[in-house]
Design a protein around this motif. Structure first.
Motif, mmCIF file in Angstrom:
data_model
loop_
_atom_site.group_PDB
_atom_site.id
_atom_site.type_symbol
_atom_site.label_atom_id
_atom_site.label_comp_id
_atom_site.label_asym_id
_atom_site.label_seq_id
_atom_site.Cartn_x
_atom_site.Cartn_y
_atom_site.Cartn_z
ATOM 1 N N GLY A 17 -2.671 0.931 -8.448
ATOM 2 C CA GLY A 17 -3.545 2.092 -8.288
ATOM 3 C C GLY A 17 -2.704 3.264 -7.823
ATOM 4 N N TYR A 18 -3.371 4.344 -7.466
ATOM 5 C CA TYR A 18 -2.623 5.542 -7.079
ATOM 6 C C TYR A 18 -1.731 5.278 -5.865
ATOM 7 C CZ TYR A 18 -1.552 10.137 -5.217
ATOM 8 O OH TYR A 18 -0.885 11.231 -4.718
ATOM 9 N N SER A 19 -2.220 4.513 -4.914
ATOM 10 C CA SER A 19 -1.442 4.288 -3.697
ATOM 11 C C SER A 19 -1.227 2.798 -3.424
ATOM 12 C CB SER A 19 -2.142 4.936 -2.495
ATOM 13 O OG SER A 19 -3.434 4.382 -2.335
ATOM 14 N N THR A 20 -1.241 1.987 -4.470
ATOM 15 C CA THR A 20 -1.021 0.543 -4.333
ATOM 16 C C THR A 20 -0.130 0.058 -5.466
ATOM 17 O OG1 THR A 20 -3.264 0.334 -3.453
ATOM 18 C CG2 THR A 20 -2.127 -1.701 -4.034
ATOM 19 N N CYS A 21 0.792 -0.863 -5.138
ATOM 20 C CA CYS A 21 1.655 -1.418 -6.171
ATOM 21 C C CYS A 21 1.945 -2.885 -5.872
ATOM 22 C CB CYS A 21 2.966 -0.631 -6.268
ATOM 23 S SG CYS A 21 4.005 -0.727 -4.795
ATOM 24 N N ASN A 40 3.192 3.914 -19.965
ATOM 25 C CA ASN A 40 2.218 3.424 -18.996
ATOM 26 C C ASN A 40 2.107 1.908 -19.065
ATOM 27 O OD1 ASN A 40 1.614 5.984 -18.072
ATOM 28 N ND2 ASN A 40 -0.124 6.265 -19.470
ATOM 29 N N GLU A 66 2.625 -0.572 -10.933
ATOM 30 C CA GLU A 66 1.616 0.288 -10.313
ATOM 31 C C GLU A 66 0.244 -0.344 -10.498
ATOM 32 O OE1 GLU A 66 0.075 4.934 -10.357
ATOM 33 O OE2 GLU A 66 1.742 4.300 -11.635
ATOM 34 N N LYS A 121 0.852 -1.199 0.000
ATOM 35 C CA LYS A 121 0.000 0.000 0.000
ATOM 36 C C LYS A 121 0.884 1.243 0.000
ATOM 37 C CE LYS A 121 -3.884 -2.216 2.358
ATOM 38 N NZ LYS A 121 -4.761 -2.216 3.552
ATOM 39 N N THR A 122 1.456 1.517 -1.140
ATOM 40 C CA THR A 122 2.228 2.737 -1.357
ATOM 41 C C THR A 122 2.357 2.931 -2.864
ATOM 42 O OG1 THR A 122 4.243 3.934 -0.745
ATOM 43 C CG2 THR A 122 4.506 1.649 -1.404
ATOM 44 N N THR A 123 2.845 4.057 -3.284
ATOM 45 C CA THR A 123 2.980 4.297 -4.722
ATOM 46 C C THR A 123 4.144 3.483 -5.279
ATOM 47 O OG1 THR A 123 4.477 6.176 -4.447
ATOM 48 C CG2 THR A 123 2.101 6.637 -4.436
#
Length: 555
Positions: free
Chosen positions: A504-508, A466, A502, A400-402
């Motif tokens: 999501g915005y705050s999940t990798c 992307n 990546e 749970k981070t970028t």
């Protein structure tokens, strides 16, 4: 009496005996080849003469077939004696009489266990090894094999739990037409007569193995519709004796099929007259036998996909996967050869070439098909990939981070000792540019040996478009300013690193890869064999580290 034989041989080295047999038609099967059951009988006799005690466990690996007219030579040698047990190595070769060519047919290792008489405790004296380099090597490997055997029961339980968990989550479900393993079930009965027993009246272990091989072969042939060849015997376990007059019931069934091989489980139950009337058997033997499709047929045919229809069938099915995993681990732990030099000289002039190859090798490793799930939970997944003699590991982590934040922390190896317990320290040796850096890593000791150190090139790349991952690739290099140290073992990494995707915005998703080398193996062997969860623990520590709100590196 073993103590007399053993004492007599102590000064001259290990006890060793040989048997030489000419293969006659009576020893052969319908294809004119030496029957595997007959070979097992000869091997058991030779090993017993070398060990002189009751055999508890046998592992065998069959390599070549042999035919009528050829000569079989079986050599059995006590490799090492422990407190109350010893390992006997059995080495079988076949010689063609006309050409004189000799080939290795089979290698097996039997564990003989001392049974105390009354209150007298048996304790063996250690072997005095003064033989060849090969004997010294087997002496050392015997200790490793014993270590793996002692771990085996707990490892099997751990892996069974992991694979049941995978089964519940929908992994390993067949997607093609399947055959029920129940269709391969075989049962046969034998009466133990005086010719089948030794001078104590107990049934020869080799005779029991021959009968077991017979029913196992029938079970395997029912699945594949041809005549399979016995390729290996896995943990032939003797649980108790049988004697003259006993009825022996042999039960065999295919446990699982793996395209080019099939595992058959065999169980032996013994009854004396009273037990037969009461229907109360004694479970005296069990084994897993691995079969292959021989010769030219192997290129045209593979074993059908199988499934189970009962709870016992499910246990057998999953157990065969676990045993296959343990065999793979044992092969790499015991017999991983020297890869030769892996490190390449580091020089500024070849920086572009080395960096490109470093990243390309990791990308190719990550793109391989056939990764087998080993253990998966909500945050961590561990996978194994074997290709010929190459073993690779993959650990997937949901963080749970970028993706950039995780990439930034993982790309600075100096931070790794904060979350990887195998890292004692990591120092930057040379920073070539923003994408290539040389590090000197010092790692912990393993199994009582010296600590290990690595000199690696780290190549990092950000996504070009992307959907592309962040890449952190590692491989060993040689640097003149960091020579090997006397108090540590200079080890090497062939291909390792991280891919960060990546989500999501705050999940990798962070995926770690490592093509295992002899230098890396001591740190992961417990995970491969099933007696350790250190990789999962390290992965959870990495996730905790990456999810903390701290960034110490600037790019």
């Amino acid at each position: 009496n073993l103590s007399l034989i053993y004492g007599r041989k102590k000064e001259s080295g290990p006890v060793e005996v040989q048997m030489c047999q000419s293969i006659l038609p009576m020893h052969a099967n319908h294809q004119g080849e030496l029957g595997a059951g007959q070979l097992l009988k000869w091997m058991d006799t030779t090993a017993c003469l070398a060990g002189e005690w009751d055999c508890a466990v046998v592992d065998a690996d069959m390599r070549w077939s042999s035919g009528v007219g050829q000569v079989i030579n079986i050599k059995a040698r006590v490799n090492r004696a422990f407190n109350t047990s010893m390992e006997v190595g059995i080495y079988v070769t076949v010689q063609d009489v006309l050409s004189g060519v000799t080939k290795r047919v089979c290698v097996a290792f039997s564990t003989f266990v001392a049974k105390p008489t009354g209150t007298h405790k048996v304790s063996l004296k250690p072997l005095d090894i003064q033989g060849s380099v090969g004997e010294m090597l087997e002496y050392s490997l015997a200790s490793e094999r014993r270590r793996l055997r002692l771990y085996n029961e707990q490892a099997f339980k751990n892996l069974m739990k992991d694979y049941y968990n995978l089964q519940d989550k929908g992994y390993r479900k067949p997607v093609v037409p399947v055959v029920s393993t129940e269709l391969t079930r075989v049962e046969s009965i034998e009466l133990v007569l005086p010719p089948h027993a030794n001078h104590h009246g107990n049934t020869f272990g080799g005779q029991i193995m021959a009968w077991m091989e017979n029913v196992a072969t029938v079970a395997a042939s029912r699945l594949c519709g041809c005549y399979p060849s016995l390729g290996a015997v896995d943990m032939f376990r003797f649980r108790g004796p049988s004697s003259v007059g006993d009825r022996l019931v042999f039960k065999a069934m295919v446990n699982n099929a793996f395209q080019t091989s099939v595992e058959v489980g065999v169980r032996v139950e013994a009854y004396n007259c009273e037990e037969w009337n009461e229907g109360t058997p004694r479970h005296i033997n069990s084994a897993s036998m691995i079969y292959y499709i021989p010769g030219r047929d192997a290129e045209k045919q593979t074993f059908p996909v199988v499934t189970y229809t009962t709870l016992d069938g499910e246990r057998r099915f999953i157990g065969s996967i676990v045993r296959k995993r343990i065999r793979m681990a044992r092969k790499h732990i015991l017999y991983s050869g020297d890869e030769g030099p892996i490190s390449v000289p580091w020089d500024r002039s070849n920086q572009v070439y080395l960096g490109y190859n470093n990243v390309a090798a990791l990308t190719v490793l990550a793109g391989k098909r056939g990764w087998e799930a080993s253990n998966i939970n909500d945050k961590v997944g561990v996978y194994v990939h074997e290709e010929a003699d190459k073993l690779s590991l993959k650990v997937e982590m949901k963080v749970k981070t970028t993706a950039f934040y995780a990439f930034s922390l993982l790309a600075d190896l100096r931070l790794r000792p904060q979350w990887d317990q195998n890292y004692l320290s990591c120092e930057e040796v040379e920073k070539a540019d923003e994408e290539e850096t040389i590090y000197h890593i010092k790692c912990t000791t393993v199994n009582g040996s010296k600590s290990r150190d690595f000199v690696v090139l780290l190549s990092k790349r950000q996504p070009c478009k992307n959907g592309d991952p962040y890449v952190i690739a590692l491989r060993s290099v040689t640097v003149a300013t960091v020579p090997p140290e006397e108090n540590s073992i200079r080890s090497e990494v062939k291909c390792a690193g991280f891919l960060v995707h990546e989500i999501g915005y705050s999940t990798c998703k962070v995926s770690y890869y490592n093509q295992v080398t002899s230098g890396v193996l001591p740190y992961v062997e417990g995970n491969i064999a099933g007696w350790s969860k250190s990789m999962e623990e390290t992965a959870m520590s990495c996730i905790t580290f990456l999810e903390q709100d701290l960034l110490t590196t600037q790019f």
